[in-house]
Each structure stands twice: as structure tokens, then as C-alpha cells.
Design a protein around this motif. Structure first.
Motif, PDB file in Angstrom:
ATOM      1  N   PRO A 109      -6.844   0.935  -8.814  1.00  0.00           N
ATOM      2  CA  PRO A 109      -6.677   1.254  -7.392  1.00  0.00           C
ATOM      3  C   PRO A 109      -7.961   1.002  -6.599  1.00  0.00           C
ATOM      4  N   GLY A 110      -7.792   0.517  -5.381  1.00  0.00           N
ATOM      5  CA  GLY A 110      -8.917   0.314  -4.483  1.00  0.00           C
ATOM      6  C   GLY A 110      -9.370   1.634  -3.877  1.00  0.00           C
ATOM      7  N   SER A 111     -10.420   1.582  -3.105  1.00  0.00           N
ATOM      8  CA  SER A 111     -11.017   2.791  -2.522  1.00  0.00           C
ATOM      9  C   SER A 111     -10.026   3.575  -1.665  1.00  0.00           C
ATOM     10  N   ALA A 112      -9.252   2.885  -0.819  1.00  0.00           N
ATOM     11  CA  ALA A 112      -8.282   3.576   0.046  1.00  0.00           C
ATOM     12  C   ALA A 112      -7.226   4.288  -0.792  1.00  0.00           C
ATOM     13  N   SER A 113      -6.784   3.650  -1.868  1.00  0.00           N
ATOM     14  CA  SER A 113      -5.783   4.257  -2.747  1.00  0.00           C
ATOM     15  C   SER A 113      -6.359   5.458  -3.485  1.00  0.00           C
ATOM     16  N   LEU A 114      -7.587   5.323  -3.984  1.00  0.00           N
ATOM     17  CA  LEU A 114      -8.221   6.440  -4.680  1.00  0.00           C
ATOM     18  C   LEU A 114      -8.403   7.631  -3.739  1.00  0.00           C
ATOM     19  N   LEU A 115      -8.808   7.363  -2.513  1.00  0.00           N
ATOM     20  CA  LEU A 115      -9.001   8.431  -1.532  1.00  0.00           C
ATOM     21  C   LEU A 115      -7.676   9.118  -1.197  1.00  0.00           C
ATOM     22  N   ALA A 116      -6.625   8.326  -1.018  1.00  0.00           N
ATOM     23  CA  ALA A 116      -5.306   8.869  -0.671  1.00  0.00           C
ATOM     24  C   ALA A 116      -4.545   9.389  -1.890  1.00  0.00           C
ATOM     25  N   GLU A 117      -5.027   9.049  -3.090  1.00  0.00           N
ATOM     26  CA  GLU A 117      -4.345   9.388  -4.343  1.00  0.00           C
ATOM     27  C   GLU A 117      -2.922   8.833  -4.352  1.00  0.00           C
ATOM     28  N   GLN A 118      -2.812   7.572  -3.893  1.00  0.00           N
ATOM     29  CA  GLN A 118      -1.529   6.875  -3.845  1.00  0.00           C
ATOM     30  C   GLN A 118      -1.734   5.409  -4.227  1.00  0.00           C
ATOM     31  N   TYR A 119      -0.798   4.877  -4.983  1.00  0.00           N
ATOM     32  CA  TYR A 119      -0.829   3.448  -5.276  1.00  0.00           C
ATOM     33  C   TYR A 119      -0.685   2.653  -3.987  1.00  0.00           C
ATOM     34  N   TYR A 120      -1.506   1.624  -3.842  1.00  0.00           N
ATOM     35  CA  TYR A 120      -1.416   0.645  -2.751  1.00  0.00           C
ATOM     36  C   TYR A 120      -1.446   1.296  -1.362  1.00  0.00           C
ATOM     37  N   ALA A 121      -2.432   2.158  -1.141  1.00  0.00           N
ATOM     38  CA  ALA A 121      -2.535   2.893   0.123  1.00  0.00           C
ATOM     39  C   ALA A 121      -3.231   2.114   1.236  1.00  0.00           C
ATOM     40  N   HIS A 122      -3.920   1.033   0.914  1.00  0.00           N
ATOM     41  CA  HIS A 122      -4.600   0.273   1.974  1.00  0.00           C
ATOM     42  C   HIS A 122      -3.546  -0.243   2.949  1.00  0.00           C
ATOM     43  N   PRO A 123      -3.729  -0.016   4.241  1.00  0.00           N
ATOM     44  CA  PRO A 123      -2.691  -0.392   5.208  1.00  0.00           C
ATOM     45  C   PRO A 123      -2.392  -1.894   5.271  1.00  0.00           C
ATOM     46  N   ARG A 124      -3.328  -2.736   4.842  1.00  0.00           N
ATOM     47  CA  ARG A 124      -3.072  -4.187   4.872  1.00  0.00           C
ATOM     48  C   ARG A 124      -2.590  -4.718   3.521  1.00  0.00           C
ATOM     49  N   ASN A 125      -2.506  -3.867   2.510  1.00  0.00           N
ATOM     50  CA  ASN A 125      -1.956  -4.327   1.239  1.00  0.00           C
ATOM     51  C   ASN A 125      -0.455  -4.529   1.431  1.00  0.00           C
ATOM     52  N   LEU A 126       0.066  -5.614   0.930  1.00  0.00           N
ATOM     53  CA  LEU A 126       1.471  -5.967   1.161  1.00  0.00           C
ATOM     54  C   LEU A 126       2.430  -5.467   0.085  1.00  0.00           C
ATOM     55  N   PHE A 127       1.940  -4.649  -0.850  1.00  0.00           N
ATOM     56  CA  PHE A 127       2.814  -4.163  -1.920  1.00  0.00           C
ATOM     57  C   PHE A 127       4.041  -3.435  -1.353  1.00  0.00           C
ATOM     58  N   TRP A 128       3.814  -2.413  -0.524  1.00  0.00           N
ATOM     59  CA  TRP A 128       4.954  -1.648  -0.014  1.00  0.00           C
ATOM     60  C   TRP A 128       5.824  -2.439   0.963  1.00  0.00           C
ATOM     61  N   PRO A 129       5.262  -3.278   1.834  1.00  0.00           N
ATOM     62  CA  PRO A 129       6.152  -4.112   2.643  1.00  0.00           C
ATOM     63  C   PRO A 129       7.036  -5.041   1.792  1.00  0.00           C
ATOM     64  N   ILE A 130       6.477  -5.590   0.720  1.00  0.00           N
ATOM     65  CA  ILE A 130       7.263  -6.468  -0.154  1.00  0.00           C
ATOM     66  C   ILE A 130       8.322  -5.665  -0.897  1.00  0.00           C
ATOM     67  N   LEU A 131       7.943  -4.530  -1.478  1.00  0.00           N
ATOM     68  CA  LEU A 131       8.924  -3.705  -2.187  1.00  0.00           C
ATOM     69  C   LEU A 131       9.932  -3.094  -1.215  1.00  0.00           C
ATOM     70  N   GLY A 132       9.532  -2.951   0.034  1.00  0.00           N
ATOM     71  CA  GLY A 132      10.485  -2.518   1.054  1.00  0.00           C
ATOM     72  C   GLY A 132      11.577  -3.546   1.251  1.00  0.00           C
TER      73      GLY A 132
END
Length: 177
Positions: free
Chosen positions: A24-47
Motif C-alpha cells: 500500500p502507498g502512503s495514502a492507503s496506509l494513512l487511511a488503512e484502506q486498499y487503494y485509498a489514493h484519490p487518483r488511483n484507478l483501482f476502485w473506478p475500474i472495479l466499479g
């Protein structure tokens, strides 16, 4: 450099597909969530693929993943890294997750998708030789990271269609793209 740790896997016993990131990247580690960076496309793609849209709550996104038979984890259990980029991981500090136990507890997994080159490289270098022969198919997908600017959303979405594809072929195949 900071010593960082990945999250536990998100998986149910019925999972048939595993998506692996590197760490996990820094934003994900801070949020304690997979793919939390707002510009990461993981959740838009899985959406687009299974309805795990970024506007849903994180628990609901994870529920959509597991309901679709998809497990989520990272190759690395811990490592030292400055910042968020995979290229900043100190290769001497790499400790992979325990995949032998994971696959033993999730025997229905048949497909492993790597979210980017680093996840695949680290898995092949540090994990694959430690596993018994397993009927798994491996596929490298273009990274959803904002650092992967060479791939448009449309191009990534097209490649990631494999994750949602009906997979009735149980023959072992190693197809890294």
C-alpha cells in the motif's frame, strides 16, 4: 526510510480470484484502506467491472469484491520504503506475505492478477519458488497507480476486463501481459 506493513488479506473461503498489489502507498496506509489514493484507478475500474464504485463506503466496496469471488492482498508483508512509489522499496528489506498458508486456506482460488509489474516481479522472485505446485493462472495487468501515466483509463479498463470474465477453463496457464 520507513518500515511499513501491508494489510491483512480481504478474502472469503469461496474466493476464486486474487488481485495482488505490491505494498500500500502512503495514502492507503494513512487511511488503512486498499487503494485509498484519490487518483488511483483501482476502485473506478472495479466499479465498472463489479459495482465496487469509489463513491460507496469502503466496507461496501470490499463486500462487492468478496461477493464477486475476488480476494485482495499485497505481495509484500513488510518492507522499507521512502514515499509511495514501488521504485523506492529497498529490495534488501522485502518480506513477502505467507502465500502457502493463504492458498491452503483458499483452495478455490484459480486466478492471480498482479496489479502492475512490481507485484508480479516480487511475487515471482520471492514467493513462487516457495509454493507447492498449484493450479493457478497468473496475469499481469497494467497498474492502477497514478504513476502509470502511460495507460489511459480506457486502456486499463479493457485489460482489467479479465478479472470479471467468466473463467471456466481450469487448465494451468501462465500468461503475463
Amino acid at each position: 526510510m520507513s518500515l511499513i506493513y501491508s494489510f491483512p488479506p480481504v478474502a472469503t473461503p469461496a474466493a476464486h480470484t486474487l488481485i495482488l498489489g505490491s505494498m500500500p502507498g502512503s495514502a492507503s496506509l494513512l487511511a488503512e484502506q486498499y487503494y485509498a489514493h484519490p487518483r488511483n484507478l483501482f476502485w473506478p475500474i472495479l466499479g465498472e467491472l463489479i459495482g465496487a464504485r469509489p463513491d460507496l463506503s469502503y466496507p461496501l466496496r470490499l463486500h462487492r469484491l468478496t461477493s464477486a469471488g475476488i480476494a485482495l492482498w499485497d505481495v509484500l508483508q513488510r518492507c522499507e520504503r521512502e514515499g509511495s512509489l514501488d521504485t523506492r522499496i529497498d529490495s534488501q528489506s522485502i518480506v513477502p506475505n505467507d502465500f502457502a498458508t493463504f492458498f491452503d486456506h483458499h483452495p478455490t482460488i484459480r486466478r492471480v492478477f498482479f496489479n502492475g509489474t512490481m507485484a508480479e516481479t516480487v511475487f515471482r522472485r520471492h514467493v513462487l519458488q516457495t509454493l507447492p505446485p498449484l493450479p493457478l493462472r497468473y496475469h499481469r495487468l497494467p497498474s492502477t497507480s497514478p504513476a502509470n501515466a502511460a495507460f489511459s483509463f480506457a486502456r486499463r479498463l479493457e485489460a482489467w476486463q479479465l478479472v470479471a470474465a467468466d473463467d471456466n477453463n481450469n487448465e494451468h496457464q501462465d500468461s503475463s501481459t
